[in-house]
Design an enzyme around this catalytic site. Structure first.
Site, PDB file in Angstrom:
ATOM      1  N   ASP A  90       1.051  -1.080   0.106  1.00  0.00           N
ATOM      2  CA  ASP A  90       0.018   0.084  -0.010  1.00  0.00           C
ATOM      3  C   ASP A  90       0.891   1.306  -0.124  1.00  0.00           C
ATOM      4  O   ASP A  90       1.618   1.449   0.645  1.00  0.00           O
ATOM      5  CB  ASP A  90      -0.721   0.212   1.222  1.00  0.00           C
TER       6      ASP A  90
ATOM      7  N   GLU B 281       1.131  -0.126  -4.768  1.00  0.00           N
ATOM      8  CA  GLU B 281       0.292   0.985  -4.972  1.00  0.00           C
ATOM      9  C   GLU B 281       1.192   2.431  -5.140  1.00  0.00           C
ATOM     10  O   GLU B 281       2.131   2.247  -4.195  1.00  0.00           O
ATOM     11  CB  GLU B 281      -0.540   1.328  -4.286  1.00  0.00           C
TER      12      GLU B 281
ATOM     13  N   HIS C 164      -7.858   4.110 -14.832  1.00  0.00           N
ATOM     14  CA  HIS C 164      -9.120   4.189 -14.188  1.00  0.00           C
ATOM     15  C   HIS C 164      -9.520   5.604 -14.181  1.00  0.00           C
ATOM     16  O   HIS C 164     -10.772   5.698 -14.571  1.00  0.00           O
ATOM     17  CB  HIS C 164      -8.935   3.785 -12.620  1.00  0.00           C
TER      18      HIS C 164
END
Length: 621
Positions: free
Chosen positions: A265, A300, A328
């Site tokens: 993360d 990420e 996205h």
């Protein structure tokens, strides 16, 4: 492990903890075998500050806490394998060797060829548990899912949460079951041919239940801060044991739970100025722990630093893949027509999708107006599978007023076409739980904290969403759900009856997954053998070239019906003596479509609006 409680082969349990600022450390056995009892640990030789010792009366199932100097409050083990009463309660001795694994033939997963599925265990099933999720593995395998990415499970406070505020990094949260329930889930996934990776948070710790600073103030950095508070000390004074702690944690999940990799993360906030960055060491530790298995390590990284996935031989970090926010953002602008806040540097136009298919990231060093700085780094030389593409994930669905999924906002035809693009472009596709059957359940941010923290979380969430101009309007404020309200959590739970209710959407995803996995072109596109062309303001084509398997043409139109005439675009021309054949269409009636006339059968090309059509130069492909 170098720290924690280890069941000894002969008798008893060995305890070891890093507590460099303390003069006396004891283990209090609280319940189960050997309790009540107190075990005095000895300070090891040297200046590292480790204490260790064995308790012959302790055993698997014993609960315990540490006593530090004259502090009347006992503390859970920083490396606890299980917190049966949550992060504020005692730790429990776990024997990781007791589980009966049956996946001895499993050889792990590789980066290429994956269909990733992001899962939050607490909302994936009505039970909200590992067992509830395990009961759905057969259905996920039948749909074609190959790799589950589980959102963080390191123990966190409260009754529900996303898991990104974890505080016991070695303890799978009790909310989802016992550690062996997690092992059973992984074991069963492997039996169905599905790999499992875990989302881990190595950039900060949660605000409640973090007792690491009590054992040592040097877990926290005095130099680095991030959006969640104080950073971790990977390069300051006394950082050696901290680095070891996190390396060990990465290896622990791979070794003791047979996981097939990690999703790291917010790696941009893992700060380290050491000669060898901690991320490289974490990667090495995880791969060593896998032994004969292959694993994947996905990062990420908001600033899109491709050095993370480049080989160490050229100065990279040696990870495998990166989340691709650029794709996205373009996709959501095309689907919704809105480009506020961090969507403002995207137009959702055909060239963006062609470039995403060919190059991965769209921003590779250009000026990024939203952040008033340059964004991204070059992707040249990276394999397409190094980019994980998605049109839904936990963050992006929740970053809205009502947690609505894009399939509820976009027109159905356009959404089917975007799904086809996601599944058939060269990058690695990822679905968010329920996406495959058109889930209508919302997914908002939820966490259960004590009152003062809940208040700041609620205010912070509203402030974050205010970056969207429309969401900062006064009339929108009553729409926002309270993250601490149990209803916000409960309404996110999937309704599996929607597999039947939305059968057309489910079949669409299954067919696209099957096409991607079985078609030789889509499953393993040849390097440099992809090109694209813009046909109109809303339409474009991607052409895959192959001398051995024929060509494929993916035609996407996000606008109205299009008549391409004149037609001076060579990518639409079929190979010599090999006319185009329609092999898939988003307008198939079984998906709720209106039928598809072959686009090139007229005098010129007629392309249906809000649709995707796939053609092959090989008949019967």
């Amino acid at each position: 492990m170098p720290v924690g409680a280890e069941v000894e082969s002969n008798v008893g349990v060995h305890f070891r903890v890093w507590a460099p600022v303390h003069n006396r450390v004891q283990v209090r056995l609280e319940s189960g075998p050997g309790a009540p009892n107190v075990i005095a640990l000895e300070k090891e030789a040297g200046d590292d500050g480790y204490y260790s010792g064995s308790g012959p009366d302790a055993a698997t199932g014993t609960t315990y806490r540490f006593e530090l100097d004259d502090d009347p409050m006992p503390y859970p083990d920083p490396a606890s394998r299980y917190q049966p009463d949550g992060p504020h309660g005692p730790s429990q001795v776990i024997d990781p060797q007791a589980f009966g694994w049956t996946d001895g033939e499993w050889r792990g997963v590789s980066r290429e060829g994956q269909i990733i599925y992001e899962m939050h265990v607490g909302t994936f099933s009505k039970e909200g548990s590992w067992r509830g999720a395990q009961s759905q593995l057969e259905e996920l395998a039948a749909a074609g899912i190959t790799l589950i990415e589980v959102m963080p499970v390191a123990d966190f406070p409260g009754r529900f949460g996303w898991g990104y505020d974890g505080v016991d990094l070695f303890a799978p949260t009790w909310l989802y079951g016992q550690p062996d329930d997690m092992r059973s889930f992984v074991n069963e996934a492997h039996a169905h041919g599905i790999g499992v990776i875990l989302d881990v948070v190595y950039n900060h710790l949660g605000p409640d239940g973090n007792y690491l600073p009590t054992f040592s103030p040097w877990y926290s950095s005095i130099t680095y801060h991030n959006d969640w508070g104080t950073g971790l000390n990977f390069d300051g004074d006394h950082s050696g044991p901290v680095r070891e702690f996190y390396r060990t944690n990465a290896a622990y999940w791979i070794d003791e739970f047979h996981l097939d990799g990690l999703r790291l993360d917010a790696t941009q906030d893992i700060k380290d100025a050491s000669p060898t960055h901690i991320l490289r060491e974490i990667g090495h530790a995880a791969r060593r722990a896998a032994r004969h298995r292959t694993i994947v390590l996905i990062a990420e990284n908001e600033p899109q630093q491709t050095l993370l996935v480049r080989p160490e031989a050229v100065g990279g970090f040696g990870l495998d893949a990166l989340w691709n926010d650029d794709f996205h953002h373009s996709a959501l602008v095309a689907l919704t027509g809105r480009n506020e806040a961090y969507y403002s540097d995207y137009l959702g136009k055909p060239q963006e999708f062609i470039s995403a298919a060919k190059y991965g990231y769209l921003y590779q060093g250009q000026w990024y107006l939203w952040q008033a700085q340059r964004r991204g780094t070059p992707t040249r030389g990276l394999a397409p599978a190094a980019f994980v593409n998605f049109i839904q994930n936990h963050d992006q669905v929740a970053n809205s007023a009502r947690g609505e999924r894009p399939n509820l906002i976009a027109t159905q035809g356009k959404y089917r076409a975007m799904t086809a693009l996601l599944m058939l472009m060269p990058g690695t596709p990822m679905l968010f739980q329920g996406q495959e059957f058109g889930a209508t359940t919302p997914f908002l941010y939820f966490c259960d904290h004590k009152a003062e923290i809940s208040k700041s979380v609620r205010e912070g969430r509203a402030k974050f969403l205010s970056q969207f101009r429309s969401l900062s309007l006064p009339e929108m404020q009553p729409v926002f759900a309270d993250p601490g309200n149990p209803h916000t959590f409960e309404m996110a739970k999937l309704d599996f009856s929607e597999r039947e209710k939305n059968a057309g959407t489910y079949q669409l995803h299954k067919d696209l997954i099957a096409l991607r996995r079985t078609d030789a072109i889509f499953s393993a596109p040849e390097a440099g053998a992809l090109d694209g062309a813009v046909l109109s303001a809303d339409a474009f084509v991607l052409r895959y070239f192959s001398e051995s398997h024929g060509h494929r043409l993916v035609v996407i139109n996000f606008g109205t019906d299009l008549y391409v005439s004149p037609n001076p675009e060579p990518l639409l021309a079929p190979p010599l003596n090999a006319p185009w054949h329609v092999i898939w269409s988003s307008e198939d009636p079984k998906y709720g479509g209106l039928g598809t006339f072959p686009p090139g059968d007229d005098d010129n090309w007629r392309i249906p609006g809000n649709a995707a059509v796939v053609l092959s130069s090989e008949e019967g492909a």
